[in-house]
Design a protein around this motif. Structure first.
Motif, mmCIF file in Angstrom:
data_model
loop_
_atom_site.group_PDB
_atom_site.id
_atom_site.type_symbol
_atom_site.label_atom_id
_atom_site.label_comp_id
_atom_site.label_asym_id
_atom_site.label_seq_id
_atom_site.Cartn_x
_atom_site.Cartn_y
_atom_site.Cartn_z
ATOM 1 N N ALA A 169 64.380 97.318 67.064
ATOM 2 C CA ALA A 169 64.687 97.082 68.483
ATOM 3 C C ALA A 169 63.575 96.280 69.157
ATOM 4 O O ALA A 169 63.823 95.314 69.892
ATOM 5 C CB ALA A 169 64.886 98.416 69.192
ATOM 6 N N LYS A 170 62.366 96.663 68.887
ATOM 7 C CA LYS A 170 61.196 95.999 69.480
ATOM 8 C C LYS A 170 61.141 94.535 69.063
ATOM 9 O O LYS A 170 60.833 93.646 69.855
ATOM 10 C CB LYS A 170 59.950 96.748 68.967
ATOM 11 N N LEU A 171 61.437 94.278 67.793
ATOM 12 C CA LEU A 171 61.371 92.905 67.280
ATOM 13 C C LEU A 171 62.436 92.031 67.951
ATOM 14 O O LEU A 171 62.151 90.913 68.396
ATOM 15 C CB LEU A 171 61.538 92.889 65.756
ATOM 16 N N ILE A 172 63.651 92.565 68.057
ATOM 17 C CA ILE A 172 64.735 91.800 68.692
ATOM 18 C C ILE A 172 64.330 91.415 70.117
ATOM 19 O O ILE A 172 64.408 90.253 70.519
ATOM 20 C CB ILE A 172 66.048 92.620 68.727
ATOM 21 N N GLU A 173 63.855 92.399 70.830
ATOM 22 C CA GLU A 173 63.472 92.206 72.232
ATOM 23 C C GLU A 173 62.334 91.179 72.343
ATOM 24 O O GLU A 173 62.308 90.361 73.262
ATOM 25 C CB GLU A 173 63.011 93.583 72.751
ATOM 26 N N THR A 174 61.437 91.198 71.400
ATOM 27 C CA THR A 174 60.270 90.310 71.464
ATOM 28 C C THR A 174 60.616 88.875 71.085
ATOM 29 O O THR A 174 60.114 87.932 71.698
ATOM 30 C CB THR A 174 59.140 90.832 70.541
ATOM 31 N N VAL A 175 61.458 88.694 70.035
ATOM 32 C CA VAL A 175 61.678 87.318 69.573
ATOM 33 C C VAL A 175 62.792 86.590 70.335
ATOM 34 O O VAL A 175 62.817 85.363 70.352
ATOM 35 C CB VAL A 175 61.938 87.222 68.041
#
Ligand code: FPP
Ligand code: K
Ligand code: ZN
Length: 513
Positions: A169-175
């Motif tokens: 989830a964090k990666l999706i939100e960040t990239v």
């Protein structure tokens, strides 16, 4: 550890090349042996080293008998008499590494029966998790490299056997904000798309995997953008108007293959000017121009060979077609094998990136990762073409083209920060970082495992058609304990095989866009 020569070249009359810092060749003509003795050298440390060489076995700090081959505890017997800035740095590096290789360095309390420290897995795991969190302000120069940090940490954690799904989830939100409407990912919001950051982002997404993750990638704009990077000479620019080099060739090939990007060039691609019609046409021909007179591979035609580019070139060729077809077609393999072999040093055991430069843990991957691709090129798919390999005389007792145990020794003795900080490093005098942690672990994996090229695609254009299999490398003595084995990583994509497969499978179902 010695440079390889194809069988048959041995009797040709040509000047004998002496590779510095290499293991002494027991077959070398007598007058060449011990040439280093000509060098004037009276330093105390060197006398001490000579004395150590005579000892049959080293004793660890714990008094336990540990036998370490003199190859790793003494200075190289063959030396060039010429002193230069490079030769002095090399001597200093040997002095720096010897205590670690001889099980005398800090933290060696926890070594195995071979005098080698265990893999400090928990500390490296903690180090990588920490690098994925908020970083101190001094890291602000690394801001455009954030996707790299994601990749290095997630790939490193995967190699250490950690589940990285929790970062999804964090990666999706960040990239998401790093993707440009004009295609590709930048290093941050509002920055220009770049092939390196796009490669790192897409690999990071593939590492966590899952349909909602893949769904973040806009394939149509990615295709348009890749077409805009493709040049009339067949290569790829790293960014629009940016430099064209073999990293671009590799990153573009990986993206096309993992994401099933249509090959047809957009009408406005600059490459159309030279008559190219698809993303891959002329690419292998461009990569071929990067093999240098030394046998290695340079960033672009006409400059110095470097191990990082050798990996990029071999990885790219292995995507364009099966490696046993594409690599020998475009490269002089014996010269490349000779140059790659010369990258491994003694006593250090690790690899350097280029001629007359220093050992560095990250080349455990950039150079170490070339070997499975070279082996696939030589052996062909499983068996039938294995005869090609018979033209090469394996110099290692375990049939390997490189010194696996020597590399493992360098990595575990010199490449780990054994303090509470954890992480892996270039060499003992350097701080650990995420980049080195990723690539040192990847190199460790390459030394601990045997990749086999199982079956080849029927048609070069079927990019996901090659099959690779992996197993623990079991021939010869194993100098690391089973608890210190890391996981495997795909020899071309440098993420776990099942993650690469899942990504390709998801995008294979997409026809067009
Ligand atoms: C020299 O650094 C390093 C290079 C010339 C190559 C760097 C390139 C990579 C690490 C590969 C990038 C790959 C992708 C997929 C984008 P140096 O002079 O500090 O080190 P050296 O003395 O060991 O050569
Ligand atoms: K370096
Ligand atoms: Zn490095």
């Amino acid at each position: 550890m010695r440079p390889m020569r194809p069988r048959g070249s041995r009797n040709r009359t040509r000047p004998r090349v002496i590779f510095l810092h290499q293991q002494q060749d027991p077959h070398a003509p007598r007058q060449l042996r011990g040439i280093g003795r000509l060098a004037k050298d009276t330093s105390e440390s060197r006398k001490k080293m000579a004395a150590t060489a005579a000892e049959p076995a080293m004793r660890s700090a714990h008094g336990e008998g540990v036998s370490i081959p003199p190859l790793f505890t003494t200075s190289p017997p063959i030396r060039d008499a010429l002193q230069t800035e490079s030769s002095m740095l090399q001597d200093e590096t040997i002095e720096e590494c010897l205590p670690f290789l001889a099980a005398e360095g800090e933290g060696h309390e926890h070594h195995n029966a071979h005098g080698i420290p265990h893999l400090y897995r928990d500390r490296h795991v903690k180090f990588l998790h920490k690098q994925l969190g908020l970083l101190p302000a001094m890291f602000k120069a690394a801001d455009p490299s954030r996707p790299w940090i994601f990749y290095w940490c997630l790939a490193g954690l995967s190699l250490l056997g950690q589940d990285v799904d929790s970062y999804r989830a964090k990666l999706i939100e960040t990239v998401r904000p790093m993707q440009n409407e004009t295609g590709g990912f930048a290093g941050g919001f509002g920055q220009t798309s770049h092939l390196a950051t796009t490669y790192a982002t897409v690999l990071s997404l593939a590492l966590v995997g899952g349909e909602d993750v893949y769904g973040v990638i806009d394939r149509r704009s990615m295709w348009k953008w890749l077409c805009s990077l493709k040049q009339p000479d067949g290569g790829f620019q790293m960014a629009v108007g940016g430099e064209e080099d073999v990293r671009g060739a590799y990153c573009a090939a990986v993206l096309v293959s993992l994401l099933n990007i249509p090959l047809e060039l957009s009408p406005d691609s600059p490459a159309r000017a030279a008559g190219h019609t698809d993303l891959f046409s002329g690419l292998a021909e461009w990569v071929r121009r990067c093999q240098t007179y030394e046998g290695g591979v340079s960033a672009k035609p006409g400059v110095e060979a470097h191990g990082a580019y050798a990996f990029c070139a071999l990885g790219c060729l292995s995507i364009l077609d099966s490696p046993h077809r594409s690599i020998p077609k475009y490269f002089d393999v014996p010269r490349l094998v000779s140059w790659l072999s010369a990258r491994q040093y003694a006593p250090e055991g690790g690899f350097s990136g280029r001629t007359n430069k220093l050992v560095d843990g990250c080349y455990s991957h950039w150079v170490g990762g070339c070997w499975p691709l070279i082996e696939a090129a030589l052996n062909g798919p499983e068996g039938p073409a294995a005869q090609a390999a018979a033209d090469y005389t394996p110099l290692q007792a375990d049939d390997s083209l490189f010194g696996r145990n020597a590399l493992i020794r360098y990595i575990l003795c010199c490449g780990q920060d054994l303090s509470k900080r954890g992480g892996m490093r270039d060499k003992p005098s350097k701080y650990s970082d995420a980049y080195h942690t990723c690539y040192v672990l990847s190199g460790l994996s390459s030394a601990q495992h045997q990749w086999r090229f199982v079956s080849a695609r029927a048609d070069a254009a079927v990019l996901d058609g090659d099959a690779w299999a992996v197993s623990p490398h079991i021939k010869g003595e194993q100098i690391f304990d089973e608890e210190d084995r890391v996981c495997t990583t795909h020899p071309v994509f440098v993420i776990p095989q099942h993650k690469a497969d899942a990504c390709q499978k998801y995008f294979a179902s997409k026809q067009g866009f």
